[in-house]
Design a protein around this motif. Structure first.
Motif, PDB file in Angstrom:
ATOM      1  N   GLN A 191      43.939  41.449  30.103  1.00 22.15           N
ATOM      2  CA  GLN A 191      43.682  42.974  29.948  1.00 22.15           C
ATOM      3  C   GLN A 191      44.369  43.677  30.877  1.00 22.15           C
ATOM      4  OE1 GLN A 191      41.597  43.725  27.512  1.00 22.15           O
ATOM      5  NE2 GLN A 191      41.166  41.705  26.967  1.00 22.15           N
ATOM      6  N   TYR A 192      45.734  43.811  30.486  1.00 17.54           N
ATOM      7  CA  TYR A 192      47.001  44.292  31.472  1.00 17.54           C
ATOM      8  C   TYR A 192      46.817  45.828  31.509  1.00 17.54           C
ATOM      9  CZ  TYR A 192      48.577  39.488  30.526  1.00 17.54           C
ATOM     10  OH  TYR A 192      48.925  38.270  30.425  1.00 17.54           O
ATOM     11  N   LEU A 193      46.105  46.556  30.599  1.00 14.50           N
ATOM     12  CA  LEU A 193      46.280  47.971  30.742  1.00 14.50           C
ATOM     13  C   LEU A 193      45.103  48.382  31.949  1.00 14.50           C
ATOM     14  CD1 LEU A 193      45.893  49.132  27.282  1.00 14.50           C
ATOM     15  CD2 LEU A 193      47.748  48.968  28.552  1.00 14.50           C
ATOM     16  N   GLN A 194      44.629  47.543  32.528  1.00 15.38           N
ATOM     17  CA  GLN A 194      43.746  48.043  33.609  1.00 15.38           C
ATOM     18  C   GLN A 194      44.672  47.587  35.083  1.00 15.38           C
ATOM     19  OE1 GLN A 194      40.938  49.169  33.457  1.00 15.38           O
ATOM     20  NE2 GLN A 194      41.093  49.146  31.283  1.00 15.38           N
ATOM     21  N   ILE A 195      45.795  47.225  34.898  1.00 15.20           N
ATOM     22  CA  ILE A 195      46.740  46.896  36.031  1.00 15.20           C
ATOM     23  C   ILE A 195      46.989  48.206  36.827  1.00 15.20           C
ATOM     24  CG2 ILE A 195      48.711  46.070  37.268  1.00 15.20           C
ATOM     25  CD1 ILE A 195      49.129  44.050  34.502  1.00 15.20           C
ATOM     26  N   SER A 196      46.662  48.083  38.111  1.00 18.35           N
ATOM     27  CA  SER A 196      46.743  49.236  39.046  1.00 18.35           C
ATOM     28  C   SER A 196      46.673  48.735  40.430  1.00 18.35           C
ATOM     29  CB  SER A 196      46.002  50.264  38.737  1.00 18.35           C
ATOM     30  OG  SER A 196      46.276  51.616  39.563  1.00 18.35           O
ATOM     31  N   TYR A 197      46.899  49.681  41.343  1.00 13.22           N
ATOM     32  CA  TYR A 197      46.627  49.222  43.065  1.00 13.22           C
ATOM     33  C   TYR A 197      45.227  49.291  42.985  1.00 13.22           C
ATOM     34  CZ  TYR A 197      46.519  49.042  47.804  1.00 13.22           C
ATOM     35  OH  TYR A 197      46.419  48.623  49.194  1.00 13.22           O
ATOM     36  N   ASN A 198      44.559  48.077  43.593  1.00  9.40           N
ATOM     37  CA  ASN A 198      43.217  47.973  43.690  1.00  9.40           C
ATOM     38  C   ASN A 198      43.005  48.345  45.321  1.00  9.40           C
ATOM     39  OD1 ASN A 198      40.608  47.165  44.023  1.00  9.40           O
ATOM     40  ND2 ASN A 198      40.912  44.933  43.843  1.00  9.40           N
ATOM     41  N   SER A 199      42.436  49.761  45.517  1.00  2.00           N
ATOM     42  CA  SER A 199      42.188  50.358  46.761  1.00  2.00           C
ATOM     43  C   SER A 199      40.852  49.975  47.208  1.00  2.00           C
ATOM     44  CB  SER A 199      42.242  51.633  46.528  1.00  2.00           C
ATOM     45  OG  SER A 199      41.556  52.334  45.783  1.00  2.00           O
ATOM     46  N   GLY A 200      39.735  49.528  46.486  1.00  2.00           N
ATOM     47  CA  GLY A 200      38.345  49.067  46.775  1.00  2.00           C
ATOM     48  C   GLY A 200      38.421  47.662  47.579  1.00  2.00           C
ATOM     49  N   PRO A 201      37.057  47.501  47.667  1.00  2.00           N
ATOM     50  CA  PRO A 201      36.834  46.026  48.239  1.00  2.00           C
ATOM     51  C   PRO A 201      37.166  44.932  47.427  1.00  2.00           C
ATOM     52  CG  PRO A 201      34.873  47.255  48.456  1.00  2.00           C
ATOM     53  CD  PRO A 201      35.980  48.117  47.340  1.00  2.00           C
ATOM     54  N   ARG A 202      38.058  44.056  48.036  1.00  2.00           N
ATOM     55  CA  ARG A 202      38.691  43.132  47.252  1.00  2.00           C
ATOM     56  C   ARG A 202      38.019  41.620  47.900  1.00  2.00           C
ATOM     57  NH1 ARG A 202      45.367  43.806  47.678  1.00  2.00           N
ATOM     58  NH2 ARG A 202      45.201  46.214  47.005  1.00  2.00           N
ATOM     59  N   PRO A 203      37.489  40.881  46.887  1.00  2.00           N
ATOM     60  CA  PRO A 203      36.816  39.450  46.951  1.00  2.00           C
ATOM     61  C   PRO A 203      37.852  38.540  47.583  1.00  2.00           C
ATOM     62  CG  PRO A 203      37.378  39.567  44.673  1.00  2.00           C
ATOM     63  CD  PRO A 203      37.703  41.015  45.352  1.00  2.00           C
ATOM     64  N   PHE A 204      37.278  37.625  48.004  1.00  3.32           N
ATOM     65  CA  PHE A 204      38.224  36.373  48.829  1.00  3.32           C
ATOM     66  C   PHE A 204      38.789  35.497  47.675  1.00  3.32           C
ATOM     67  CE2 PHE A 204      36.333  37.623  52.617  1.00  3.32           C
ATOM     68  CZ  PHE A 204      36.919  37.357  53.640  1.00  3.32           C
ATOM     69  N   LYS A 205      40.184  35.149  47.802  1.00  3.69           N
ATOM     70  CA  LYS A 205      40.753  34.429  46.622  1.00  3.69           C
ATOM     71  C   LYS A 205      41.290  33.099  47.378  1.00  3.69           C
ATOM     72  CE  LYS A 205      39.683  37.375  43.286  1.00  3.69           C
ATOM     73  NZ  LYS A 205      39.025  37.244  42.315  1.00  3.69           N
ATOM     74  N   ASP A 206      41.438  32.266  46.551  1.00  7.46           N
ATOM     75  CA  ASP A 206      42.084  31.010  46.802  1.00  7.46           C
ATOM     76  C   ASP A 206      41.800  30.284  48.206  1.00  7.46           C
ATOM     77  OD1 ASP A 206      44.138  30.862  44.634  1.00  7.46           O
ATOM     78  OD2 ASP A 206      45.075  32.478  45.566  1.00  7.46           O
ATOM     79  N   LEU A 207      40.557  30.464  48.349  1.00  8.43           N
ATOM     80  CA  LEU A 207      39.598  29.834  49.467  1.00  8.43           C
ATOM     81  C   LEU A 207      40.116  28.529  49.876  1.00  8.43           C
ATOM     82  CD1 LEU A 207      36.293  31.518  49.524  1.00  8.43           C
ATOM     83  CD2 LEU A 207      37.781  31.835  51.298  1.00  8.43           C
ATOM     84  N   PRO A 208      40.184  27.420  48.891  1.00  9.17           N
ATOM     85  CA  PRO A 208      40.322  25.989  49.495  1.00  9.17           C
ATOM     86  C   PRO A 208      41.561  26.073  50.357  1.00  9.17           C
ATOM     87  CG  PRO A 208      39.730  26.131  46.918  1.00  9.17           C
ATOM     88  CD  PRO A 208      39.802  27.575  47.202  1.00  9.17           C
ATOM     89  N   PHE A 209      42.673  26.779  49.915  1.00  7.86           N
ATOM     90  CA  PHE A 209      43.933  26.884  50.607  1.00  7.86           C
ATOM     91  C   PHE A 209      43.583  27.434  51.926  1.00  7.86           C
ATOM     92  CE2 PHE A 209      45.031  26.453  46.256  1.00  7.86           C
ATOM     93  CZ  PHE A 209      45.932  25.070  46.304  1.00  7.86           C
ATOM     94  N   LEU A 210      42.963  28.240  52.195  1.00  3.38           N
ATOM     95  CA  LEU A 210      42.731  29.170  53.255  1.00  3.38           C
ATOM     96  C   LEU A 210      41.917  27.915  54.354  1.00  3.38           C
ATOM     97  CD1 LEU A 210      42.382  31.197  55.411  1.00  3.38           C
ATOM     98  CD2 LEU A 210      40.330  32.205  53.955  1.00  3.38           C
ATOM     99  N   ILE A 211      41.075  27.146  53.692  1.00  5.71           N
ATOM    100  CA  ILE A 211      40.168  26.291  54.300  1.00  5.71           C
ATOM    101  C   ILE A 211      41.192  24.870  54.657  1.00  5.71           C
ATOM    102  CG2 ILE A 211      38.775  24.553  54.270  1.00  5.71           C
ATOM    103  CD1 ILE A 211      36.867  26.347  52.384  1.00  5.71           C
ATOM    104  N   LEU A 212      42.070  24.554  53.964  1.00  7.10           N
ATOM    105  CA  LEU A 212      43.026  23.783  54.359  1.00  7.10           C
ATOM    106  C   LEU A 212      44.036  24.180  55.299  1.00  7.10           C
ATOM    107  CD1 LEU A 212      44.164  20.752  53.635  1.00  7.10           C
ATOM    108  CD2 LEU A 212      45.542  21.936  51.830  1.00  7.10           C
TER     109      LEU A 212
END
Length: 560
Positions: free
Chosen positions: A54-75
């Motif tokens: 759904q590419y038409l929704q692409i824009s700058y996300n100024s709201g709260p962002r969820p944590f992503k790629d947590l396994p690599f952060l833990i590693l």
């Protein structure tokens, strides 16, 4: 798919629901299509917000962002934690007898190594006095000139960078075209200068015969000829590159806080490295002195503990990963800051953009930053191993084919990763989703990423080289006229040149990342059918759709 309009966004120039068209050297024409029939609407799947298509929704996300790629952060956190934990253990578990290894002798009665206290104190006294003798015998004039030159260069580097940014913003074309001849003149000057100086100097002419000097002279002239050929082959792209650099310089000048945040991040990395280096020094002190029999003679040698080599590997891996992660974090901060500036109305300015970018980079998206840094670390390590194997000249067709495949794979990963972190900073998506959406976005708009990547980067690097070379020549002339250092003045000038080119290289890297971010933001604009920055569209619309496509710069007479 119905799209909700944001009242803070500028008016769209065309309907965002219309299909995307490739970016050509002239404004595209968007034909109108009849609405789909009820049967077609019924057969279409319902939109899914989690679907990256759904590419038409692409824009700058100024709201709260969820944590992503947590396994690599833990590693990454585990690697850092283990490095510091075992490092602290190595400090308290060290053997103080390591520095007194030469004072131990093998005793046949006890079949062990025994310390000779008299030899130890005498040896320590000799090493200490030898160290101070070396310092006192050093050329104080050379060190004084070197320290002052580096300090003055470091002080002057900041105004030089700001002056260069100001000139690139207002006089981009003049700076580029003035610098282009120096790309050839300066290498020719240095090539002829060293040849004449080496011929005049008896010591240099004896060490390097005339035949070898001529070969080096001819080789350097051949390299200069290749540079000239590159200019001629890419001359049609210079005008567009000038406009792109001007737009990026204007964007960077409106976000000068980056020149405070980015050096602070670099300094924090140095502070973070300091204890790890201390741990590495103390790790080699973990072991014991044991007897070793060699050639029918027993001697005392140092035997490290079995865990020390593994700790060295872990600490070095952690340092490399931390370095690449910090580089990607800086790219993330640059991209987030510039994207907030881009997706803001012309009559307003973003608030706390750098702070929010830092919070996202080291918060919800830190796992994405760690993953991107790990990929870069692996690519650089594998590429270094491939280059090392190439130098060894291992024969075999299979080895050659394998090397080509590895290089192609590494280049693909590099290209894919180049804009992924920019996209992740804009949208807050995970790494894999960002890579996929970025690829589809660029592919759908047929933008020439190669053009933006190569020409502008090389041109900016050339300008940095010219400025640093001119500065080095001035430093060398001052040292020769004011201080009688002899040959040492060349070394001091060379080190001052190295320091300035490192600082200017940092400036060029920041400006390169700004160019890449604006490129991605422009692609998002085109994909949504909106215009946030009119001056950016007036420049980037001339990007070629392929590497061989030549775009003519013509005055625009209509809106984007």
């Amino acid at each position: 798919m119905a799209s909700t309009e944001d009242p803070n966004k500028p008016n769209s120039t065309f309907d965002s629901s219309s299909p995307s068209e490739p970016l050509l050297s002239k404004p595209p024409f968007f034909p109108s299509f009849p609405p789909p029939s009820p049967i077609e609407e019924a057969t279409q799947p319902l939109p899914d917000e989690s679907d990256p298509s759904q590419y038409l929704q692409i824009s700058y996300n100024s709201g709260p962002r969820p944590f992503k790629d947590l396994p690599f952060l833990i590693l990454f956190a585990l690697c850092v934690l283990c490095t510091f934990a075992f490092g602290i253990f190595s400090i308290f578990h060290r053997n103080p007898n390591y520095n007194n290894l030469s004072s131990y002798t093998y005793e046949f009665n006890s079949t062990s190594c025994v310390k000779d206290s008299l030899f130890s104190s005498t040896n320590g006294f000799f090493e200490t006095h030898a160290y101070y003798y070396f310092l006192s015998s050093s050329n104080s004039g050379f060190w004084k000139a070197l320290i002052w030159s580096l300090v003055i260069t470091l002080i002057f580097s900041t105004p030089i960078c700001f002056l260069l940014l100001l000139l690139l913003k207002h006089y981009t074309k003049q700076i580029v075209y003035i610098s282009l001849p120096f790309f050839i003149i300066i290498p020719i000057f240095f090539n002829v200068y060293w040849f004449v100086a080496c011929t005049v100097s008896s010591s240099c002419s004896d060490a390097l015969p005339l035949v070898y000097r001529i070969l080096v002279l001819v080789f350097v002239f051949l390299v200069i000829g290749v540079i000239v050929w590159i200019f001629v082959a890419n001359w049609h792209r210079i005008e567009l590159t000038v406009m792109i650099i001007g737009v990026a310089s204007d964007a960077l000048s409106k976000n000068l806080g980056l020149f405070v945040a980015l050096p602070l991040l670099t300094f924090s990395l140095v502070v973070y490295y300091a204890p790890i280096i201390v741990f590495l020094v103390f790790a080699r002190l973990n072991g014991k002195i044991v007897p070793k029999e060699s050639s029918s003679e027993c001697t005392c040698v140092w035997k490290q503990d079995s865990w020390v080599p593994a700790y060295y590997a872990l600490a070095i891996l952690t340092m490399l990963w931390s370095l690449t992660a910090m580089i990607e974090a800086q790219v993330y901060v640059i991209s987030g800051t510039i994207a907030q500036w881009y997706f803001t109305k012309e009559d307003s300015a973003p608030k706390r953009s750098i702070r929010s970018s830092l919070r996202n980079a080291f918060g919800p998206s830190f796992g994405t930053v760690c993953l991107s840094g790990l990929l870069i670390c692996v690519v650089r390590t594998v590429r270094a191993a491939v280059d090392s194997a190439r130098q060894e000249d291992v024969p075999g067709m299979v080895n050659l084919i394998l090397r080509c495949c590895v290089n192609a794979l590494l280049s693909a990963v590099d290209f894919l990763n180049k804009f992924t972190i920019n996209f992740a900073a804009i949208t807050g998506k995970a790494y894999c989703i960002s890579a996929r959406m970025t690829y589809e976005l660029l592919k759908r708009n047929l933008l020439s990423a190669v053009f933006v990547e190569t020409v502008s980067s090389r041109l900016l690097a050339g300008i940095a080289f010219v400025l640093s070379a001119i500065y080095a020549i001035v430093v060398c002339a001052i040292l020769k006229g004011a201080i009688n250092l002899g040959v040492d003045s060349y070394l001091v000038s060379f080190l001052a040149w190295m320091l300035l080119i490192v600082v200017l290289g940092f400036f060029v890297r920041v400006l390169d990342n700004v160019i890449d971010t604006i490129y991605v933001c422009y692609a998002i604009d085109r994909d949504r059918g909106e215009v946030y920055k009119q001056d950016v569209h007036e420049v980037y619309i001339h990007l070629p759709i392929s590497r061989n496509h030549r775009s003519l710069i013509v005055p625009r007479t209509h809106d984007v």
